[in-house]
Motif scaffolding. Structure first.
Motif, short mmCIF file in Angstrom:
data_model
loop_
_atom_site.label_atom_id
_atom_site.label_comp_id
_atom_site.label_asym_id
_atom_site.label_seq_id
_atom_site.Cartn_x
_atom_site.Cartn_y
_atom_site.Cartn_z
N ALA A 207 18.93 -34.92 7.24
CA ALA A 207 19.34 -33.67 6.61
C ALA A 207 19.48 -32.53 7.63
CB ALA A 207 18.33 -33.28 5.53
N ARG A 208 18.64 -32.55 8.65
CA ARG A 208 18.65 -31.47 9.64
C ARG A 208 19.62 -31.71 10.80
NH1 ARG A 208 14.30 -31.26 6.86
NH2 ARG A 208 12.98 -29.42 6.66
N MET A 209 19.70 -32.97 11.25
CA MET A 209 20.49 -33.27 12.44
C MET A 209 21.92 -33.72 12.13
SD MET A 209 18.29 -32.51 14.69
CE MET A 209 19.14 -33.05 16.17
N GLY A 210 22.17 -34.15 10.91
CA GLY A 210 23.51 -34.61 10.56
C GLY A 210 23.62 -36.13 10.66
N THR B 46 33.41 -37.76 15.75
CA THR B 46 33.34 -36.56 14.92
C THR B 46 33.46 -36.99 13.46
OG1 THR B 46 34.39 -35.21 16.64
CG2 THR B 46 34.41 -34.34 14.39
N LEU B 47 32.46 -36.68 12.67
CA LEU B 47 32.43 -37.12 11.27
C LEU B 47 32.38 -35.91 10.33
CD1 LEU B 47 29.78 -40.00 11.48
CD2 LEU B 47 32.27 -40.22 11.52
N PRO B 48 33.08 -35.97 9.20
CA PRO B 48 32.94 -34.91 8.18
C PRO B 48 31.57 -35.01 7.53
CG PRO B 48 34.29 -36.71 7.33
CD PRO B 48 34.03 -37.03 8.79
N GLU B 49 30.88 -33.89 7.43
CA GLU B 49 29.52 -33.93 6.90
C GLU B 49 29.30 -32.80 5.92
OE1 GLU B 49 26.31 -34.69 9.48
OE2 GLU B 49 27.53 -35.57 11.06
N GLN B 50 28.58 -33.14 4.84
CA GLN B 50 28.16 -32.13 3.85
C GLN B 50 26.90 -31.47 4.36
OE1 GLN B 50 27.34 -33.83 0.06
NE2 GLN B 50 26.83 -31.89 -0.92
N ARG B 51 26.89 -30.18 4.35
CA ARG B 51 25.71 -29.47 4.84
C ARG B 51 24.53 -29.68 3.91
NH1 ARG B 51 25.62 -28.66 9.73
NH2 ARG B 51 24.01 -27.09 9.40
N ALA B 52 23.37 -29.87 4.50
CA ALA B 52 22.15 -30.06 3.71
C ALA B 52 21.77 -28.76 3.01
CB ALA B 52 21.00 -30.53 4.61
N SER B 53 21.09 -28.91 1.89
CA SER B 53 20.63 -27.75 1.14
C SER B 53 19.55 -27.01 1.92
CB SER B 53 20.08 -28.19 -0.22
OG SER B 53 19.43 -27.11 -0.86
N THR B 54 19.56 -25.69 1.88
CA THR B 54 18.52 -24.91 2.54
C THR B 54 17.51 -24.40 1.53
OG1 THR B 54 19.88 -22.92 2.31
CG2 THR B 54 20.10 -24.17 4.37
N ALA B 55 17.62 -24.89 0.27
CA ALA B 55 16.75 -24.40 -0.79
C ALA B 55 15.60 -25.33 -1.11
CB ALA B 55 17.57 -24.18 -2.06
N SER B 56 15.29 -26.28 -0.21
CA SER B 56 14.21 -27.21 -0.45
C SER B 56 12.88 -26.47 -0.47
CB SER B 56 14.18 -28.29 0.64
OG SER B 56 15.37 -29.02 0.63
N PRO B 57 11.96 -26.83 -1.35
CA PRO B 57 10.67 -26.17 -1.41
C PRO B 57 9.92 -26.33 -0.09
CG PRO B 57 11.04 -27.55 -3.34
CD PRO B 57 12.12 -27.87 -2.38
N PRO B 58 9.14 -25.34 0.34
CA PRO B 58 8.41 -25.43 1.60
C PRO B 58 7.30 -26.47 1.50
CG PRO B 58 7.75 -23.46 0.38
CD PRO B 58 8.89 -24.06 -0.37
N GLY B 59 7.02 -27.14 2.62
CA GLY B 59 5.93 -28.11 2.66
C GLY B 59 6.35 -29.46 2.15
N VAL B 60 5.73 -30.48 2.75
CA VAL B 60 6.08 -31.86 2.39
C VAL B 60 5.76 -32.15 0.94
CG1 VAL B 60 5.55 -34.28 2.85
CG2 VAL B 60 5.82 -32.68 4.75
N LEU B 61 4.56 -31.76 0.49
CA LEU B 61 4.15 -32.08 -0.88
C LEU B 61 5.04 -31.39 -1.90
CD1 LEU B 61 0.23 -32.06 -0.65
CD2 LEU B 61 1.77 -34.02 -0.80
#
Length: 406
Positions: A66-69, A195-210
């Protein structure tokens, strides 16, 4: 930038490599059992070490993707798997079973990252309605790899000349795993430069792993699908791991493991054919209903096999490959459908369930030691019972199936 069809072709090639490498474990189980004089349960640690990586690595792999593509994740996965293959050389030099298990864990860590990234990427390359069909089609090449892998590896690893030379029997694994290490290293370089087309990951994920995991598990299909995938992978790997031993039972006419490995290609070949056919059927039949029917088919085959002589029952177990064909991609798509931009995170979480390939073979090995190889197939039978129920639940609750989505 490559077209969608070219990207799918590239991903199909990666699935082929993934399947070929994973299927080699089915050859290593009987080979190392004889080479190190192991029990069934201890030999099953080959699968346990390999598939334990999915539990440990899958969630971090989803976050990394999600972060690196997808491009960086795919290239990194091949390089990590290549390191695992290269570790077979020091393990063979030391003639150490624990070192082989460690090498398999590293190899499987790369395959885990590859599995998470590829499955999630395929999910994003088109409409949601066609996701199960699309993923089933490219995973057919995974089955092609598992079909050609065992016979080729048997010629190199299980052939009589490989175990009667001046060296130790485990030396025969150096050649095939050395070639794989080189191929994976080159493949990683090629992917890194694409070079690949990629959908950007959501930045609205809740903080913290749990918090992140809790929000993902609020999606009920994902919650139930994790259990289904755990049991499916465990059942498929269990059958593949113990078929060679089963096929050498008195009465089958199969005299050794090398001979039995040729029949194993029928098991994986059934999955390959079933995936090509299933990709078409899933455009016409509800994925949940299709999944339930396939699980009931395998459950029936295993239960009937208990009532027949092994010379007939072996064909029923080999036919389970056909029923397995659409299960992984269909369970995956049903589980992560509706997650939107968080599909790679959800994919990482559900791919943790592939650890079933570590647990169920170990349980079947323990049952085989205590009750015999035939009755040990009760373990995958029970797994298919749950999967049938999950498919039926999805058929009732999934959005209305519409061929126009295809």
């Amino acid at each position: 930038m490559p077209s969608a069809n070219r990207i799918l072709a590239m991903l199909a090639t990666l699935f082929f490599a993934m399947g070929l490498i994973t299927s080699l474990n089915d050859i290593l189980v009987p080979h190392f059992k004889a080479a190190f004089d192991l029990t069934y349960r201890d030999a099953a640690l080959i699968q346990s070490s390999f598939f334990a990586a999915y539990f440990v690595v899958s969630y971090p792999a989803g976050q990394y993707t999600a972060r690196m593509g997808y491009r960086r994740a795919l290239a990194s996965s091949l390089w990590l798997a290549g390191v695992g293959c290269a570790l077979f050389f020091p393990a063979a030099a030391l003639m150490s079973y624990p070192c082989f298990l460690a090498a398999l864990f590293v190899l499987a860590s790369g395959i885990t990252l590859l599995q998470v990234a590829v499955n999630a990427y395929v999910e994003t390359l088109g409409t949601r309605g066609a996701a199960a069909s699309r993923l089933t089609l490219v995973q057919a090449f995974n089955s092609l790899g598992t079909t050609v892998g065992p016979p080729l590896a048997a010629l190199w690893i299980l052939a009589p000349q490989a175990v009667t030379g001046t060296g130790h029997a485990v030396d025969s694994v150096r050649g095939p795993y050395g070639l794989l290490a080189a191929a994976l290293a080159i493949g990683g370089v090629v992917l890194w430069r694409l070079t690949l087309p990629e959908q950007r990951a959501s930045t609205a994920s809740p903080p913290g792993v749990l918090g992140n995991v809790r929000s993902l598990l609020a999606h009920r299909p994902l919650r139930y699908g994790i259990v289904a995938l755990f049991l499916y992978v465990g059942a498929e790997v269990s059958i593949g791991s113990f078929l060679i031993v089963y096929l050498t039972n008195p009465g089958t006419g199969i005299v050794d493991h090398a001979h039995a490995s040729r029949y194993l290609a029928l098991y994986w070949g059934g999955a390959m054919v079933g995936r090509f056919v299933g990709a078409w059927l899933l455009r016409k039949v509800s994925p949940g209903r299709m999944l339930s029917l396939c699980a009931l088919y395998n459950l029936t085959l295993i239960l009937v096999s208990f009532t027949l002589p092994v010379s007939f029952a072996m064909w029923l177990l080999l036919a389970c490959g056909l029923g397995n064909a659409i299960m992984f991609p269909t369970i995956f798509s049903l589980s992560v459908g509706g997650l939107g931009a968080r599909v790679s995170e959800g994919g990482g979480l559900i791919c943790m369930a592939i650890v079933g390939g570590a647990v169920l073979p170990y349980l079947q090995g323990a049952l085989a030691d205590g009750a015999g190889i035939v009755l040990s197939f009760l373990v995958p039978a029970l797994a298919y019972g749950y999967i049938a129920g999950f498919g039926a639940w999805c058929a009732r609750t999934e959005p209305a199936f519409d061929v126009r989505d295809k």
